[in-house]
Each structure stands twice: as structure tokens, then as C-alpha cells.
Scaffold this active site. Sequence first.
Site, PDB file in Angstrom:
ATOM      1  CG  ASP A  23      -1.591  -6.421  -6.768  1.00  0.00           C
ATOM      2  OD1 ASP A  23      -0.889  -7.367  -6.356  1.00  0.00           O
ATOM      3  OD2 ASP A  23      -2.194  -6.448  -7.851  1.00  0.00           O
ATOM      4  N   GLY A  24       1.440  -5.841  -5.744  1.00  0.00           N
ATOM      5  CA  GLY A  24       2.701  -5.646  -6.468  1.00  0.00           C
ATOM      6  C   GLY A  24       3.961  -6.012  -5.701  1.00  0.00           C
ATOM      7  N   GLY A  26       5.248  -9.000  -5.137  1.00  0.00           N
ATOM      8  CA  GLY A  26       6.002 -10.033  -5.861  1.00  0.00           C
ATOM      9  C   GLY A  26       6.764  -9.424  -7.030  1.00  0.00           C
ATOM     10  CD1 TRP A  28       9.322  -2.464  -5.294  1.00  0.00           C
ATOM     11  CD2 TRP A  28      10.208  -4.123  -4.072  1.00  0.00           C
ATOM     12  NE1 TRP A  28      10.345  -1.927  -4.544  1.00  0.00           N
ATOM     13  CE2 TRP A  28      10.901  -2.926  -3.778  1.00  0.00           C
ATOM     14  CE3 TRP A  28      10.588  -5.295  -3.414  1.00  0.00           C
ATOM     15  CZ2 TRP A  28      11.957  -2.866  -2.871  1.00  0.00           C
ATOM     16  CZ3 TRP A  28      11.638  -5.246  -2.505  1.00  0.00           C
ATOM     17  CH2 TRP A  28      12.317  -4.039  -2.245  1.00  0.00           C
ATOM     18  NE  ARG A  36       5.256 -14.397  -5.146  1.00  0.00           N
ATOM     19  CZ  ARG A  36       4.463 -13.488  -5.721  1.00  0.00           C
ATOM     20  NH1 ARG A  36       4.756 -13.014  -6.918  1.00  0.00           N
ATOM     21  NH2 ARG A  36       3.384 -13.067  -5.096  1.00  0.00           N
ATOM     22  CG  HIS A  40       4.982 -10.897   0.564  1.00  0.00           C
ATOM     23  ND1 HIS A  40       4.058 -10.233  -0.221  1.00  0.00           N
ATOM     24  CD2 HIS A  40       4.997 -12.185   0.119  1.00  0.00           C
ATOM     25  CE1 HIS A  40       3.539 -11.083  -1.089  1.00  0.00           C
ATOM     26  NE2 HIS A  40       4.090 -12.272  -0.913  1.00  0.00           N
ATOM     27  CB  THR A  70     -11.180 -16.145   1.082  1.00  0.00           C
ATOM     28  OG1 THR A  70     -11.794 -15.315   0.096  1.00  0.00           O
ATOM     29  CG2 THR A  70     -11.732 -15.753   2.427  1.00  0.00           C
ATOM     30  CD1 TRP A  73      -7.429 -18.963   2.522  1.00  0.00           C
ATOM     31  CD2 TRP A  73      -5.657 -19.782   3.615  1.00  0.00           C
ATOM     32  NE1 TRP A  73      -7.517 -18.554   3.843  1.00  0.00           N
ATOM     33  CE2 TRP A  73      -6.443 -19.045   4.533  1.00  0.00           C
ATOM     34  CE3 TRP A  73      -4.475 -20.384   4.081  1.00  0.00           C
ATOM     35  CZ2 TRP A  73      -6.104 -18.909   5.879  1.00  0.00           C
ATOM     36  CZ3 TRP A  73      -4.146 -20.241   5.438  1.00  0.00           C
ATOM     37  CH2 TRP A  73      -4.950 -19.513   6.311  1.00  0.00           C
ATOM     38  CG  LEU A 135      -6.352   5.014  11.740  1.00  0.00           C
ATOM     39  CD1 LEU A 135      -7.055   5.589  10.517  1.00  0.00           C
ATOM     40  CD2 LEU A 135      -4.896   4.708  11.387  1.00  0.00           C
ATOM     41  CD  GLU A 207     -15.324   9.504  -6.719  1.00  0.00           C
ATOM     42  OE1 GLU A 207     -14.657   9.420  -7.771  1.00  0.00           O
ATOM     43  OE2 GLU A 207     -16.540   9.722  -6.698  1.00  0.00           O
TER      44      GLU A 207
HETATM   45  C1  FPP Z   1       0.203  -8.288  -2.800  1.00  0.00           C
HETATM   46  O1  FPP Z   1       1.301  -8.436  -3.648  1.00  0.00           O
HETATM   47  C2  FPP Z   1       0.561  -8.708  -1.457  1.00  0.00           C
HETATM   48  C3  FPP Z   1      -0.087  -9.643  -0.715  1.00  0.00           C
HETATM   49  C4  FPP Z   1      -1.314 -10.317  -1.144  1.00  0.00           C
HETATM   50  C5  FPP Z   1       0.512 -10.048   0.570  1.00  0.00           C
HETATM   51  C6  FPP Z   1       0.198  -9.320   1.812  1.00  0.00           C
HETATM   52  C7  FPP Z   1       0.595  -7.905   1.948  1.00  0.00           C
HETATM   53  C8  FPP Z   1       1.711  -7.469   2.587  1.00  0.00           C
HETATM   54  C9  FPP Z   1       2.749  -8.394   3.139  1.00  0.00           C
HETATM   55  C10 FPP Z   1       1.921  -6.010   2.759  1.00  0.00           C
HETATM   56  C11 FPP Z   1       1.657  -5.500   4.132  1.00  0.00           C
HETATM   57  C12 FPP Z   1       1.151  -6.477   5.085  1.00  0.00           C
HETATM   58  C13 FPP Z   1       0.841  -6.353   6.363  1.00  0.00           C
HETATM   59  C14 FPP Z   1       0.693  -7.603   7.125  1.00  0.00           C
HETATM   60  C15 FPP Z   1       0.685  -5.071   7.064  1.00  0.00           C
HETATM   61  P1  FPP Z   1       1.412  -9.694  -4.622  1.00  0.00           P
HETATM   62  O2  FPP Z   1       2.169 -10.766  -3.939  1.00  0.00           O
HETATM   63  O3  FPP Z   1       0.043 -10.087  -5.083  1.00  0.00           O
HETATM   64  O4  FPP Z   1       2.265  -9.064  -5.773  1.00  0.00           O
HETATM   65  P2  FPP Z   1       2.301  -9.461  -7.318  1.00  0.00           P
HETATM   66  O5  FPP Z   1       0.933  -9.151  -7.883  1.00  0.00           O
HETATM   67  O6  FPP Z   1       3.358  -8.594  -7.861  1.00  0.00           O
HETATM   68  O7  FPP Z   1       2.638 -10.927  -7.383  1.00  0.00           O
END
Ligand code: FPP
Length: 240
Positions: A23-24, A26, A28, A36, A40, A70, A73, A135, A207
Amino acid sequence: MESASQAAGENALLPNHIAVIMDGNGRWAECHGLPRFEGHIAGVESARSTIRYLNNKYHIKYLTLYGFSTENWNRPPDEVSGILHLFEEVIDEEVSEFHKEKVKLRHLGHLEELPQSLQQTISKALELTKNNTGLTLGFAFNYGGRTEILDAVRHIITEGIPSQNIDEELFNNHLYTAGMPDVDLLIRTGGEFRISNFLIWQSAYSEYYFTDVLWPDFNEKVIDKALLSYRQRQRRFGGL
Ligand code: FPP
């Protein structure tokens, strides 16, 4: 600082299965004055380096990454199609390297709702790597934990399994993660304290490690810290 594997010696006390909520991205991007989507793109680099570090340095056996829920979307269509595209690109670019490194890919979630070309890319990658013994890398993509549980219930009913035969092992075998162990350590970046419908059955005894670090800034140091913290905890699984 002593790393978790040094401290533990011979990789003892390392988690068998790590799951990560990335998470994070956007935020960043916002912090860096970027659109945004640049978050990604940077997030993909973090994912690549995290996979390699956990595999090569710690020899973690199972790693599951939450790439797209899900609920995702509901984001603006441009962002959704960008993430889907990015995911396809990453698999395409990385699959032969993963195969060389004996990584076995798993997809967790509903494949059929994804664009055709992404479905094909995922299916090919799963097929290519299915007999690998290194892995196991799970990509939760178009994944929802409650839907996963409902899907398992539906399969069990469809198979006509009598209720007295339904136990945890049988239920595990009907989840998307069939054959994978429970999550030992669940890491969430981005400063939120929730698990957002991720592996809710499999993380019953996990954990948790929450960090304010935004996903694109997640790096080896943070991984070392998370694993050290894991190692220092006493897991009792309900016992004393
Ligand atoms: C979370 O940040 C990111 C996502 C839900 C998007 C998908 C993840 C990636 C692109 C990273 C790696 C992906 C792959 C395909 C290996 P957010 O957009 O929710 O951030 P925010 O909370 O700061 O808005």
C-alpha cells in the site's frame, strides 16, 4: 544491524509464508509531485526487488503479494486499466527469469473477469512454472478473501461432500491457496492498520507487521526489520 537470518542462524525461525499488502503507491507519487500512476510503476520495482531479496537471501518458501483486490475495480477506469497493463507487462518480462530461478507462480483470485490477453499471459506463466520447486509466488490479483471463502463453500457443495467430512484440511484444499501453508507473517506498508479482505482464512494465526513506509520505498532494510520483529515474537496458536 544484525539481520534476521544471522540472528536466527541457519534460517531458523523465519516465516514459511509471507503475505504482503503493498500500500502507498499513490501517496508516494503525490509526495514526489508525480501523477499517481508513477507510484504504481515505482511499486513494481519494489515488488521485483522484494521477491528477489526474500528468495535469494532468506530462501522464503511462499510469498503472496496483494496486487489488485475485487474492490480496486472501483478506482478510475484509467488507473484500473493502467494497473492491469502493468501486471501483464511484469509477468511477460519476468516469467523466464522466474522460471530460471525455479519460482512457481500461482494466481489467486478470479481470472475470468480479467482482460483476455492478461488471462492468457497469466495462464502461460502458470503452466511454464507449475513444476518448479523453489519459491511459490502467489499473485492475488482480482482477489477478495470473502469471495474466496464463498467459492470454497460452493465447490464443496457442488462436489456433494457430506457435512461430517468437512474439516479445516478439506476446507483449505478448496481455497485458491490449496497446497500452500497458512500465512506466518503478514506485512502491510503505507501506515494503515487493516487487512482489507486479504487471506482472511489463511492469516487467522499470522503475525502482523505494519509499517508507515510507502510501498515504493519498501527495501531490504525494512524487510530485515520485519523479519527480525517476527523472530522476536512468541507464537502460541492459542496455547500457553
Ligand atoms: C496500492 O497503493 C497499490 C495498488 C492497489 C496497485 C497495485 C500494486 C502495484 C502496482 C505494485 C506491484 C505490482 C505488481 C503487478 C507486481 P495505492 O494506490 O492504494 O496507494 P495509496 O493508498 O497511497 O493511494
